[in-house]
Design a protein around this motif. Structure first.
Motif, PDB file in Angstrom:
ATOM      1  N   MET A  11       0.856  -1.198   0.000  1.00  0.00           N
ATOM      2  CA  MET A  11       0.000   0.000   0.000  1.00  0.00           C
ATOM      3  C   MET A  11       0.882   1.236   0.000  1.00  0.00           C
ATOM      4  N   THR A  12       0.600   2.138  -0.889  1.00  0.00           N
ATOM      5  CA  THR A  12       1.412   3.356  -0.991  1.00  0.00           C
ATOM      6  C   THR A  12       0.615   4.549  -0.510  1.00  0.00           C
ATOM      7  N   THR A  13       1.335   5.527   0.037  1.00  0.00           N
ATOM      8  CA  THR A  13       0.711   6.774   0.499  1.00  0.00           C
ATOM      9  C   THR A  13       0.931   7.838  -0.551  1.00  0.00           C
ATOM     10  N   GLN A  14      -0.147   8.569  -0.922  1.00  0.00           N
ATOM     11  CA  GLN A  14      -0.040   9.605  -1.946  1.00  0.00           C
ATOM     12  C   GLN A  14       0.867  10.722  -1.474  1.00  0.00           C
ATOM     13  N   THR A  15       1.762  11.175  -2.334  1.00  0.00           N
ATOM     14  CA  THR A  15       2.656  12.293  -2.005  1.00  0.00           C
ATOM     15  C   THR A  15       1.851  13.582  -1.939  1.00  0.00           C
ATOM     16  N   PRO A  16       1.920  14.308  -0.817  1.00  0.00           N
ATOM     17  CA  PRO A  16       1.142  15.556  -0.719  1.00  0.00           C
ATOM     18  C   PRO A  16       1.677  16.610  -1.683  1.00  0.00           C
ATOM     19  N   ARG A  17       0.753  17.410  -2.187  1.00  0.00           N
ATOM     20  CA  ARG A  17       1.132  18.477  -3.125  1.00  0.00           C
ATOM     21  C   ARG A  17       0.813  19.834  -2.494  1.00  0.00           C
ATOM     22  N   TYR A  18       1.853  20.632  -2.411  1.00  0.00           N
ATOM     23  CA  TYR A  18       1.719  21.988  -1.876  1.00  0.00           C
ATOM     24  C   TYR A  18       1.917  22.994  -3.009  1.00  0.00           C
ATOM     25  N   ILE A  19       0.963  23.882  -3.166  1.00  0.00           N
ATOM     26  CA  ILE A  19       1.101  24.963  -4.134  1.00  0.00           C
ATOM     27  C   ILE A  19       1.233  26.277  -3.369  1.00  0.00           C
ATOM     28  N   ILE A  20       2.220  27.066  -3.753  1.00  0.00           N
ATOM     29  CA  ILE A  20       2.488  28.355  -3.110  1.00  0.00           C
ATOM     30  C   ILE A  20       2.353  29.449  -4.163  1.00  0.00           C
ATOM     31  N   ILE A  21       1.507  30.408  -3.891  1.00  0.00           N
ATOM     32  CA  ILE A  21       1.280  31.525  -4.818  1.00  0.00           C
ATOM     33  C   ILE A  21       2.070  32.730  -4.314  1.00  0.00           C
ATOM     34  N   GLY A  22       3.084  33.125  -5.050  1.00  0.00           N
ATOM     35  CA  GLY A  22       3.935  34.254  -4.681  1.00  0.00           C
ATOM     36  C   GLY A  22       5.308  33.786  -4.254  1.00  0.00           C
ATOM     37  N   GLY A  23       6.348  34.260  -4.944  1.00  0.00           N
ATOM     38  CA  GLY A  23       7.697  33.738  -4.724  1.00  0.00           C
ATOM     39  C   GLY A  23       8.659  34.709  -4.071  1.00  0.00           C
ATOM     40  N   VAL A  24       8.127  35.790  -3.467  1.00  0.00           N
ATOM     41  CA  VAL A  24       9.003  36.749  -2.804  1.00  0.00           C
ATOM     42  C   VAL A  24       8.776  36.639  -1.298  1.00  0.00           C
ATOM     43  N   ALA A  25       9.838  36.826  -0.511  1.00  0.00           N
ATOM     44  CA  ALA A  25       9.776  36.842   0.963  1.00  0.00           C
ATOM     45  C   ALA A  25       9.045  35.627   1.493  1.00  0.00           C
ATOM     46  N   GLY A  26       7.763  35.805   1.898  1.00  0.00           N
ATOM     47  CA  GLY A  26       7.028  34.738   2.554  1.00  0.00           C
ATOM     48  C   GLY A  26       6.910  33.471   1.735  1.00  0.00           C
ATOM     49  N   GLY A  27       6.602  33.588   0.453  1.00  0.00           N
ATOM     50  CA  GLY A  27       6.395  32.412  -0.387  1.00  0.00           C
ATOM     51  C   GLY A  27       7.642  31.568  -0.528  1.00  0.00           C
ATOM     52  N   ALA A  28       8.774  32.203  -0.862  1.00  0.00           N
ATOM     53  CA  ALA A  28      10.020  31.456  -1.041  1.00  0.00           C
ATOM     54  C   ALA A  28      10.495  30.857   0.275  1.00  0.00           C
ATOM     55  N   THR A  29      10.356  31.600   1.365  1.00  0.00           N
ATOM     56  CA  THR A  29      10.784  31.093   2.675  1.00  0.00           C
ATOM     57  C   THR A  29       9.960  29.867   3.073  1.00  0.00           C
ATOM     58  N   ALA A  30       8.644  29.914   2.860  1.00  0.00           N
ATOM     59  CA  ALA A  30       7.783  28.782   3.208  1.00  0.00           C
ATOM     60  C   ALA A  30       8.121  27.558   2.357  1.00  0.00           C
ATOM     61  N   ALA A  31       8.384  27.778   1.080  1.00  0.00           N
ATOM     62  CA  ALA A  31       8.716  26.646   0.195  1.00  0.00           C
ATOM     63  C   ALA A  31       9.982  25.943   0.667  1.00  0.00           C
ATOM     64  N   ALA A  32      11.005  26.722   0.992  1.00  0.00           N
ATOM     65  CA  ALA A  32      12.264  26.131   1.460  1.00  0.00           C
ATOM     66  C   ALA A  32      12.076  25.404   2.792  1.00  0.00           C
ATOM     67  N   ARG A  33      11.266  25.974   3.687  1.00  0.00           N
ATOM     68  CA  ARG A  33      11.022  25.346   4.983  1.00  0.00           C
ATOM     69  C   ARG A  33      10.252  24.036   4.825  1.00  0.00           C
ATOM     70  N   ILE A  34       9.272  24.011   3.957  1.00  0.00           N
ATOM     71  CA  ILE A  34       8.530  22.768   3.717  1.00  0.00           C
ATOM     72  C   ILE A  34       9.477  21.667   3.256  1.00  0.00           C
ATOM     73  N   ARG A  35      10.382  22.023   2.355  1.00  0.00           N
ATOM     74  CA  ARG A  35      11.316  20.998   1.870  1.00  0.00           C
ATOM     75  C   ARG A  35      12.255  20.538   2.988  1.00  0.00           C
ATOM     76  N   ARG A  36      12.665  21.457   3.860  1.00  0.00           N
ATOM     77  CA  ARG A  36      13.530  21.039   4.963  1.00  0.00           C
ATOM     78  C   ARG A  36      12.807  20.124   5.941  1.00  0.00           C
ATOM     79  N   LEU A  37      11.473  20.231   5.981  1.00  0.00           N
ATOM     80  CA  LEU A  37      10.696  19.377   6.870  1.00  0.00           C
ATOM     81  C   LEU A  37      10.428  18.002   6.280  1.00  0.00           C
TER      82      LEU A  37
END
Length: 820
Positions: free
Chosen positions: A1-27
């Motif tokens: 049984m496989t678990t579906q990979t979650p998909r995160y979409i982030i709208i906006g790539g400056v300041a908050g958006g880019a920081t959140a994307a990098a943090r999600i990947r570190r988690l």
């Protein structure tokens, strides 16, 4: 049984958006992350854009923290630039994306983050679309401005809006060679700080050559023959080669609103403590959201990069691990470089507290950033606000040069931790002479606020003094006579702090006493002396004369742009044949610099020049005033890096004596020696006439003239035998005055008053009250009062008591002196 990979979409790539994307990947490595940005760049230094335009940052590439390619590769993120999300469908968990070529596609998400930021306010004014009018929010705006400045000879730039970005651009456009005018609809620049602090910024901007147009609203723009015209509603217009709109920004919420996502009271995206919107699995951060202020609990918008990055880290944790981390909110800590000044603010200023009907007190200090005996100690001006009940710290503002950043961060931390002002005195500061003083400025504000809270010092604020009717108040300048001679507050008597104990009898005990000095310290010491000697109502001017002068200074509207190369603040270059003596008065508090100047000039030969450097911003003005009163030649001034330089040439003894003999002002002084009704009437008529023209008028009442200012209903006072004899022999008040001729045992005086009433002429008492209402200063001669046994309590409340020096100082400033 496989678990579906979650998909995160982030709208906006400056300041908050880019920081959140990098943090999600570190988690987690087990997630698909899509970052969608409508611009061409992500994660760029938004706050560095003005400095690239001004040439301070020479390399454009240094603005970019990451390229889309390097960011995507390092964090395994699908970065899609030049792509705009145009719709969100929460029910199907899908977004619609439009690419640069106009095509559209749909992407699904498990969790969605909105970081759309804010957009510049562009009012729909006539001519707003004219060539040469710009906003500055992103790299594309920066490139357009740079290209325009390269292709056009921009010598005059008008900035509409006096906020942080507007003032940073003023500095950088001047670096680029343009003359700059700042137009602001409010009565001050930099809205996050109080007027008294902004006035220090006004002073610095004018020293740097920026032309300030405050309380001016732009009505339209027009362009003719390659030149822009900025039209004000007042009818004033400015010619410019370029205009920058820095009116403000508004939260970008159109996408969220169209998706049915809730907006808050402030029309920002509503989020809960976990930064989740009203729609499940849709989160938001950055300039677009509103969140309760930690101090007030009321929602507010906060357009700052620091909080956006903090929110991004929290929201990433909550999106990946579930809603576990709460956001505590932001108190709005900001800082900006304005030419040589650093201006910072945190928490709630007095004007916001007043607007929200929150009771508060404030304390203002002016102090060196580090030990005064170590070279380069520059002035720092600090204001804090706090609760009048428990001393809870509400806010702090700093205008200074060195060390502003570390102090504002200490205040911010204290406020967020719920500190009271006493906690500021307990902060442990690293101390060495190049960095601080043994009593750090932050601790000093805590001590001053504590004195106010405990009642040890009763504060007098600049607005209270400006708006006060000083009738019945004794206003005392406790600075030195030399300082006092350079200018004081109208109506003040000079009793230096060090002479106060010996001259206390000159200050009436039955009326309020208001004290002031240069920055507030000597006034505080004087208040302690008076309070401990039985004076019941003693108040000290908070921030001293420095705050009062800056806050009450009238900003004269400029007249167009100056010609290129003009500079009113440059110092004349000393010619080779002139000897120049240089005095370093940096780090010395007022009156130190002016005393150093006076001591040094006495040792020079006529024609020699003296160059004095000081870190007191008021010193050049004081030095110029000193030269005007002493006859020495003021050659000029300059300011650089918080150091103020004045150049003075010593005049000959004849020139000095001549200057002292010339009237130095346009005021009027009158000495009333007589108590004759007709002569007293003439005195008040002349005084009212002069006051009506807006001139400063002082009347010095001596000997028999004291009878004109006695109360009709006097309190009972203790007198010796001679004092009682004078009381029996002299008129008891102005209604008992006799005519100098034809008095006829009082019949003539009564006849004169009757005729005046019939002819509609104001009575003596009415003319006297008009003089008081017109601001005429009444000074009673101390020596005469002592000789004749007249007590202060017997005189009108408006009267101040002074000696011959008080009169002579007024006479020196006047161009008419009358003896009646």
């Amino acid at each position: 049984m496989t678990t579906q990979t979650p998909r995160y979409i982030i709208i906006g790539g400056v300041a908050g958006g880019a920081t959140a994307a990098a943090r999600i990947r570190r988690l987690t490595e087990k997630a698909e992350i899509i970052l969608i940005e409508k611009g061409a760049y992500i994660s760029y230094a938004n706050c560095g854009l003005p400095y690239y335009i001004g040439g301070v940052i020479a390399d454009r590439d240094r603005l970019f923290v990451q390229t889309p390619e390097s960011f995507g590769r390092r964090f395994n993120i699908d970065v899609r630039t030049l792509s705009e999300v145009i719709a969100i469908d929460p029910s199907s968990r899908q977004v619609t994306v439009r690419t640069a070529d106009g095509s559209q596609y749909v992407e699904s998400y498990d969790k969605l983050l909105l970081s759309p930021g804010a957009s510049p306010v562009v009012p729909p004014l006539p001519g707003i679309d004219s060539e040469g009018i710009f906003t500055l929010r992103n790299v594309a705006d920066t490139d357009r401005i740079k290209s325009y400045m390269t292709d056009h000879d921009v010598k005059r730039a008008v900035i509409v809006g006096g906020g942080f970005i507007g003032l940073e651009m003023a500095e950088n456009l001047m670096h680029a060679g343009a003359q700059v005018a700042v137009v602001e609809m409010a009565n001050q620049v930099m809205a996050p700080i109080d007027y008294s602090m902004a006035s220090l910024v006004h002073e610095h901007l004018q020293q740097q050559g920026v032309q300030l147009y405050l309380e001016q609203a732009v009505d339209a723009f027009s362009r003719h023959d390659g030149s822009l015209t900025v039209h004000f509603k007042s009818g004033v217009s400015l010619q410019a080669d370029m205009v920058l709109l820095s009116i403000g920004v508004r939260a970008e919420t159109r996408l969220a609103q169209a998706a049915g996502i809730r907006l808050g009271e402030m029309r920002g995206i509503w989020v809960d403590d976990y930064l989740q919107t009203s729609v499940p699995d849709v989160y938001a951060v950055g300039d677009a959201i509103e969140f309760p202020h930690p101090l007030t609990g009321k929602p507010w918008l906060n357009f700052l990069a620091g909080p956006a990055n903090r929110q991004a880290r929290i929201v990433a944790d909550n999106m990946v691990m579930g809603n576990k981390v709460k956001y505590e909110g932001s108190i709005g800590t900001s800082i900006a470089k304005v030419f040589d000044l650093t201006v910072a603010s945190t928490g709630l200023p007095a004007k916001r507290l007043k607007m929200m009907d929150i009771p508060y007190l404030s304390a203002t200090i002016h102090i060196g950033a580090h030990a005064g005996y170590y070279p380069g100690s520059l002035q720092m001006d600090i204001k804090i606000t706090f609760s009048p009940t428990d001393g809870k710290l509400y806010g702090a503002q700093i205008v200074g040069y060195d060390g502003v950043d570390k102090r504002i961060d200490q205040y911010a931390l204290a406020i967020k931790q719920g500190a009271i002002v006493a906690d500021l005195t307990r902060l442990e500061h690293a101390y060495a002479p190049p960095f601080s003083s043994a009593k750090d400025p932050v601790a000093i504000t805590g001590y001053v606020a504590g004195n106010i809270l405990s009642g040890k010092m009763s504060p007098l604020y600049w607005r209270e003094l400006r708006d006060a009717d000083l009738t019945g108040v004794t206003l005392v300048d406790v600075r030195t006579p030399d300082e006092y001679a350079l200018g004081t507050i109208d109506g003040a008597v000079n009793i230096p702090l060090d002479d106060l104990r010996e001259r206390m009898d000159e200050i009436p005990t039955g009326r309020p006493v208001w004290l002031f000095c240069g920055i507030g310290l000597r006034g505080y010491l004087a208040s302690n002396i008076l309070k401990d000697n039985g004076y019941a109502e003693v108040r000290n001017l908070i921030g001293g004369l420095k705050t009062y002068r800056a806050a009450t200074a009238r900003i004269v509207p400029p007249v167009g742009f100056a010609a290129a190369g003009d500079s009113a603040s440059s110092t004349e270059t000393a010619s080779a044949e002139k000897a120049v003596v240089r005095i370093d008065a940096c780090g010395i508090q007022c009156p130190g610099p002016i005393l150093r100047l006076k001591q040094a000039i006495d040792t020079l030969a006529p024609g020699d020049r003296l160059e004095v450097t000081a870190t007191d911003a008021a010193f050049p003005r004081d030095a110029e005033a000193w030269c005007h009163t002493t006859g020495h030649r003021f050659l000029g001034r300059r300011a650089e890096g918080g150091v103020y330089t004045a150049l003075i040439e010593k005049s000959t003894a004849c020139a000095v004596e001549s200057a002292r003999s010339l009237p130095t002002g346009q005021g009027k002084t009158l000495i009333l020696f007589s108590d004759d009704l007709d002569k007293t009437l003439a005195t008040f008529v002349l005084a009212n006439g002069a006051a009506a023209t807006g001139q400063k008028v002082s009347i010095f009442f001596t000997f028999w003239g004291l009878n004109a200012i006695k109360k009709a209903h006097k309190p009972k006072v203790s007198k010796d035998l001679f004092g009682r004899m004078f009381s029996w022999m002299l008129p008891s008040d102005s209604t008992r005055l006799a005519l100098s001729k034809m008095n006829m045992m009082g019949i003539g005086a009564r006849m004169m008053r009757h005729i005046m009433t019939r002819k509609g002429v104001d009575s003596l008492e009415s003319l006297r009250q008009q003089a008081i209402d017109n601001g005429v200063e009444f000074i009673a001669c101390q020596m005469t009062m002592d000789v004749m046994g007249v007590k202060r309590e017997e005189l009108l409340d408006h009267v101040t008591v002074g000696g011959v020096a008080t009169y002579m100082e007024r006479a020196d400033r006047a161009n008419v002196n009358l003896f009646i």
